[in-house]
Design a protein around this motif. Structure first.
Motif, PDB file in Angstrom:
ATOM      1  N   GLY A 136       0.825  -1.197   0.000  1.00  0.00           N
ATOM      2  CA  GLY A 136       0.000   0.000   0.000  1.00  0.00           C
ATOM      3  C   GLY A 136       0.860   1.248   0.000  1.00  0.00           C
ATOM      4  N   ASN A 137       0.248   2.387   0.329  1.00  0.00           N
ATOM      5  CA  ASN A 137       1.004   3.640   0.304  1.00  0.00           C
ATOM      6  C   ASN A 137       1.657   3.979   1.636  1.00  0.00           C
ATOM      7  OD1 ASN A 137      -1.099   4.627   1.913  1.00  0.00           O
ATOM      8  ND2 ASN A 137      -2.103   5.716   0.234  1.00  0.00           N
ATOM      9  N   GLY A 138       1.375   3.195   2.676  1.00  0.00           N
ATOM     10  CA  GLY A 138       1.981   3.441   3.968  1.00  0.00           C
ATOM     11  C   GLY A 138       1.409   4.644   4.696  1.00  0.00           C
ATOM     12  N   CYS A 139       0.363   5.240   4.158  1.00  0.00           N
ATOM     13  CA  CYS A 139      -0.224   6.437   4.763  1.00  0.00           C
ATOM     14  C   CYS A 139      -1.492   6.079   5.548  1.00  0.00           C
ATOM     15  CB  CYS A 139      -0.506   7.474   3.681  1.00  0.00           C
ATOM     16  SG  CYS A 139       0.990   8.070   2.864  1.00  0.00           S
ATOM     17  N   VAL A 140      -2.264   7.107   5.914  1.00  0.00           N
ATOM     18  CA  VAL A 140      -3.433   6.886   6.766  1.00  0.00           C
ATOM     19  C   VAL A 140      -4.412   5.911   6.119  1.00  0.00           C
ATOM     20  CG1 VAL A 140      -5.417   7.991   7.865  1.00  0.00           C
ATOM     21  CG2 VAL A 140      -3.193   9.141   7.853  1.00  0.00           C
ATOM     22  N   ASN A 141      -4.645   6.052   4.820  1.00  0.00           N
ATOM     23  CA  ASN A 141      -5.655   5.242   4.135  1.00  0.00           C
ATOM     24  C   ASN A 141      -5.076   3.978   3.517  1.00  0.00           C
ATOM     25  OD1 ASN A 141      -4.200   6.624   2.176  1.00  0.00           O
ATOM     26  ND2 ASN A 141      -5.923   6.716   0.744  1.00  0.00           N
ATOM     27  N   ASP A 142      -3.977   3.488   4.058  1.00  0.00           N
ATOM     28  CA  ASP A 142      -3.394   2.240   3.563  1.00  0.00           C
ATOM     29  C   ASP A 142      -4.091   1.068   4.247  1.00  0.00           C
ATOM     30  OD1 ASP A 142      -1.968   0.059   2.816  1.00  0.00           O
ATOM     31  OD2 ASP A 142       0.002   0.873   3.304  1.00  0.00           O
ATOM     32  N   PHE A 143      -5.125   0.539   3.595  1.00  0.00           N
ATOM     33  CA  PHE A 143      -5.888  -0.553   4.176  1.00  0.00           C
ATOM     34  C   PHE A 143      -5.322  -1.922   3.811  1.00  0.00           C
ATOM     35  CE2 PHE A 143      -8.821   3.048   4.009  1.00  0.00           C
ATOM     36  CZ  PHE A 143      -9.149   3.127   5.349  1.00  0.00           C
ATOM     37  N   THR A 144      -4.176  -1.930   3.093  1.00  0.00           N
ATOM     38  CA  THR A 144      -3.528  -3.222   2.852  1.00  0.00           C
ATOM     39  C   THR A 144      -3.046  -3.835   4.159  1.00  0.00           C
ATOM     40  OG1 THR A 144      -1.304  -2.289   2.490  1.00  0.00           O
ATOM     41  CG2 THR A 144      -2.755  -2.474   0.569  1.00  0.00           C
ATOM     42  N   ARG A 145      -2.749  -2.978   5.124  1.00  0.00           N
ATOM     43  CA  ARG A 145      -2.287  -3.492   6.423  1.00  0.00           C
ATOM     44  C   ARG A 145      -3.400  -4.256   7.112  1.00  0.00           C
ATOM     45  NH1 ARG A 145       0.047   2.386   7.153  1.00  0.00           N
ATOM     46  NH2 ARG A 145      -2.138   2.713   7.655  1.00  0.00           N
ATOM     47  N   ALA A 146      -4.590  -3.643   7.190  1.00  0.00           N
ATOM     48  CA  ALA A 146      -5.726  -4.318   7.819  1.00  0.00           C
ATOM     49  C   ALA A 146      -6.149  -5.539   7.012  1.00  0.00           C
ATOM     50  CB  ALA A 146      -6.895  -3.348   7.960  1.00  0.00           C
ATOM     51  N   PHE A 147      -6.055  -5.448   5.690  1.00  0.00           N
ATOM     52  CA  PHE A 147      -6.390  -6.572   4.816  1.00  0.00           C
ATOM     53  C   PHE A 147      -5.465  -7.754   5.099  1.00  0.00           C
ATOM     54  CE2 PHE A 147      -6.785  -7.887   0.050  1.00  0.00           C
ATOM     55  CZ  PHE A 147      -7.709  -8.877   0.389  1.00  0.00           C
ATOM     56  N   ALA A 148      -4.181  -7.468   5.235  1.00  0.00           N
ATOM     57  CA  ALA A 148      -3.221  -8.524   5.525  1.00  0.00           C
ATOM     58  C   ALA A 148      -3.474  -9.148   6.893  1.00  0.00           C
ATOM     59  CB  ALA A 148      -1.799  -7.968   5.449  1.00  0.00           C
ATOM     60  N   VAL A 149      -3.746  -8.311   7.898  1.00  0.00           N
ATOM     61  CA  VAL A 149      -4.010  -8.825   9.243  1.00  0.00           C
ATOM     62  C   VAL A 149      -5.259  -9.711   9.245  1.00  0.00           C
ATOM     63  CG1 VAL A 149      -4.712  -8.179  11.580  1.00  0.00           C
ATOM     64  CG2 VAL A 149      -2.819  -6.983  10.470  1.00  0.00           C
ATOM     65  N   ALA A 150      -6.322  -9.255   8.589  1.00  0.00           N
ATOM     66  CA  ALA A 150      -7.558 -10.051   8.528  1.00  0.00           C
ATOM     67  C   ALA A 150      -7.314 -11.391   7.837  1.00  0.00           C
ATOM     68  CB  ALA A 150      -8.645  -9.266   7.803  1.00  0.00           C
ATOM     69  N   SER A 151      -6.512 -11.371   6.780  1.00  0.00           N
ATOM     70  CA  SER A 151      -6.214 -12.604   6.057  1.00  0.00           C
ATOM     71  C   SER A 151      -5.396 -13.559   6.911  1.00  0.00           C
ATOM     72  CB  SER A 151      -5.464 -12.275   4.757  1.00  0.00           C
ATOM     73  OG  SER A 151      -6.236 -11.433   3.924  1.00  0.00           O
ATOM     74  N   LEU A 152      -4.429 -13.026   7.647  1.00  0.00           N
ATOM     75  CA  LEU A 152      -3.614 -13.860   8.523  1.00  0.00           C
ATOM     76  C   LEU A 152      -4.442 -14.450   9.658  1.00  0.00           C
ATOM     77  CD1 LEU A 152      -0.411 -11.636   8.695  1.00  0.00           C
ATOM     78  CD2 LEU A 152      -0.546 -13.938   7.727  1.00  0.00           C
ATOM     79  N   ARG A 153      -5.323 -13.647  10.228  1.00  0.00           N
ATOM     80  CA  ARG A 153      -6.169 -14.153  11.309  1.00  0.00           C
ATOM     81  C   ARG A 153      -7.088 -15.261  10.806  1.00  0.00           C
ATOM     82  NH1 ARG A 153      -5.503 -11.575  15.877  1.00  0.00           N
ATOM     83  NH2 ARG A 153      -4.706  -9.438  15.904  1.00  0.00           N
ATOM     84  N   ALA A 154      -7.618 -15.090   9.611  1.00  0.00           N
ATOM     85  CA  ALA A 154      -8.490 -16.125   9.045  1.00  0.00           C
ATOM     86  C   ALA A 154      -7.711 -17.409   8.795  1.00  0.00           C
ATOM     87  CB  ALA A 154      -9.108 -15.626   7.742  1.00  0.00           C
ATOM     88  N   ALA A 155      -6.457 -17.276   8.370  1.00  0.00           N
ATOM     89  CA  ALA A 155      -5.640 -18.463   8.102  1.00  0.00           C
ATOM     90  C   ALA A 155      -5.266 -19.200   9.378  1.00  0.00           C
ATOM     91  CB  ALA A 155      -4.382 -18.052   7.345  1.00  0.00           C
ATOM     92  N   LEU A 156      -5.078 -18.467  10.460  1.00  0.00           N
ATOM     93  CA  LEU A 156      -4.661 -19.083  11.711  1.00  0.00           C
ATOM     94  C   LEU A 156      -5.825 -19.501  12.595  1.00  0.00           C
ATOM     95  CD1 LEU A 156      -1.647 -16.790  12.692  1.00  0.00           C
ATOM     96  CD2 LEU A 156      -1.552 -19.124  11.798  1.00  0.00           C
ATOM     97  N   ALA A 157      -7.024 -18.985  12.331  1.00  0.00           N
ATOM     98  CA  ALA A 157      -8.184 -19.261  13.180  1.00  0.00           C
ATOM     99  C   ALA A 157      -8.484 -20.748  13.340  1.00  0.00           C
ATOM    100  CB  ALA A 157      -9.412 -18.526  12.640  1.00  0.00           C
TER     101      ALA A 157
END
Length: 368
Positions: A44-65
């Motif tokens: 992502g752009n690394g700025c306030v509206n960089d939702f790739t970070r939350a997207f990655a976290v959600a994907s990781l949590r789903a994989a580990l759940a």
């Protein structure tokens, strides 16, 4: 019974690419219950509206759940850093702590500890209370890693919150003020306060002096081992401590260096030599697999000059200077280690000297 640290560097095709992690779990190379933290570089752009970070976290949590109970899953620190400008390669670092019957080795080994702090009130962001909260969190993470001496800590990676319009409005509705109403500037304030919290915990800056500091302004106050990254995806702090401990076993070791500016790779080369790499640059092909991870901070500095030459990173109205700095530092380090799968985080307020930044290297030694 001792603990042994394991670190896996997994390439990512996108922020939601958890296939490499799933494959490693299926093959038994990664034990979900042993995962302490996952650090990731997303595109992502690394700025306030960089939702790739939350997207990655959600994907990781789903994989580990399917593998972890909710409480255990919530205890895994997931520090996502946005921005892979230039040739930076998106990837994740999976950090494990394995219980083993093996006795401690002849030398100290990599030790890992992670904690989450309580939620930070919007009114406290960028101020003394955030500094104190992070300092306490670093101390708790050191205790979790079994590290008593701050000198044995080589890197502290933190994910910290930022201010959004909604958080600012909620604070005002409660009759509270905030440090800034500029959400982008809030990222720097949060990073800076978090870095000073690390400096306090590690004895690099006195607590009273840190509390009185002008965040982002008093550039002479900094930590040589802090790396902080702000994101919209959390309202607390995820703190990961990397150090060395005689109570841990295994072949992994961590060392650190401090770049005085964006092209100062000599200290990093010296750290590589301390870890047993040859003196040639880039690292010879046969040695590259031993370098498990490289993490660095990057910033443009406040002077607008690099070794007395003018640069334009601070004057680009289209791109934040943090984006320029990430690509620039990544290029310098890639030339040293021979690849660009490097965790470079932009925005180094109070993280290393003005214009420079701390670097951590995790390597596999020939003998444990």
């Amino acid at each position: 019974m001792t603990r042994q640290a394991r670190v896996h560097r997994l390439s990512m095709r996108g922020p939601d690419d958890v296939a490499p992690l799933a494959a490693a779990i299926a093959a038994g190379r990664v034990v979900p219950g042993a995962i302490v933290a996952i650090l990731g570089k997303t595109e992502g752009n690394g700025c306030v509206n960089d939702f790739t970070r939350a997207f990655a976290v959600a994907s990781l949590r789903a994989a580990l759940a399917p593998h972890l109970a909710p409480a255990a899953l919530g205890g895994v620190a997931m520090v996502m850093s946005g921005g892979t400008e230039g040739a930076l390669a998106p990837h994740m670092l999976v950090l494990e702590a394995i219980e083993t019957d093996a006795p401690p080795g002849a030398m100290p080994a990599l030790a890992i500890g992670a904690v989450r702090t309580p939620a930070l009130a919007a009114a406290d962001l960028g101020g003394p209370r955030q500094i104190a909260m992070v300092a306490d969190g670093v101390a708790a993470a050191m205790a979790a890693a079994g590290i008593a001496d701050p000198a044995d800590v080589h890197f502290v990676q933190i994910k910290c919150p930022l201010l959004t319009s909604a958080r600012i409005a909620a604070a005002r509705a409660a009759g509270e003020s905030v440090a800034t109403t500029d959400t982008l500037k809030s990222m720097g304030l949060s990073r800076g306060a978090s870095a000073l919290g690390v400096a306090v915990a590690l004895g690099e800056v006195e607590r009273a002096r840190a509390a009185a500091a002008r965040i982002g302004g008093d550039v002479d106050l900094w930590s040589a081992r802090a790396s902080t990254s702000a994101g919209v995806e959390l309202d607390d702090h995820e703190i990961v401590v990397l150090g060395m401990s005689a109570a841990w076993s295994g072949p992994l070791a961590v060392d650190h260096a401090v770049m005085t500016d964006q092209i100062d790779v000599a200290p990093v080369a010296a750290a590589l030599r301390r870890l047993g790499f040859s003196a040639s640059s880039p690292i010879p092909t046969g040695e590259r697999d031993r370098l498990v991870a490289l993490l660095a901070k990057a910033e443009a500095g406040t002077s607008g000059r690099l070794r007395d030459r003018r640069h334009t990173m601070l004057e680009d109205s289209d791109l934040s200077s943090t984006r320029h700095a990430r690509a620039f530092v990544a290029g310098a380090l890639a030339g040293l280690v021979g690849h660009a799968e490097i965790f470079v985080s932009g925005g180094a307020e109070h993280q290393g000297p003005d214009g420079g930044g701390p670097v951590a290297l995790i390597a596999r030694r020939d003998t444990p």
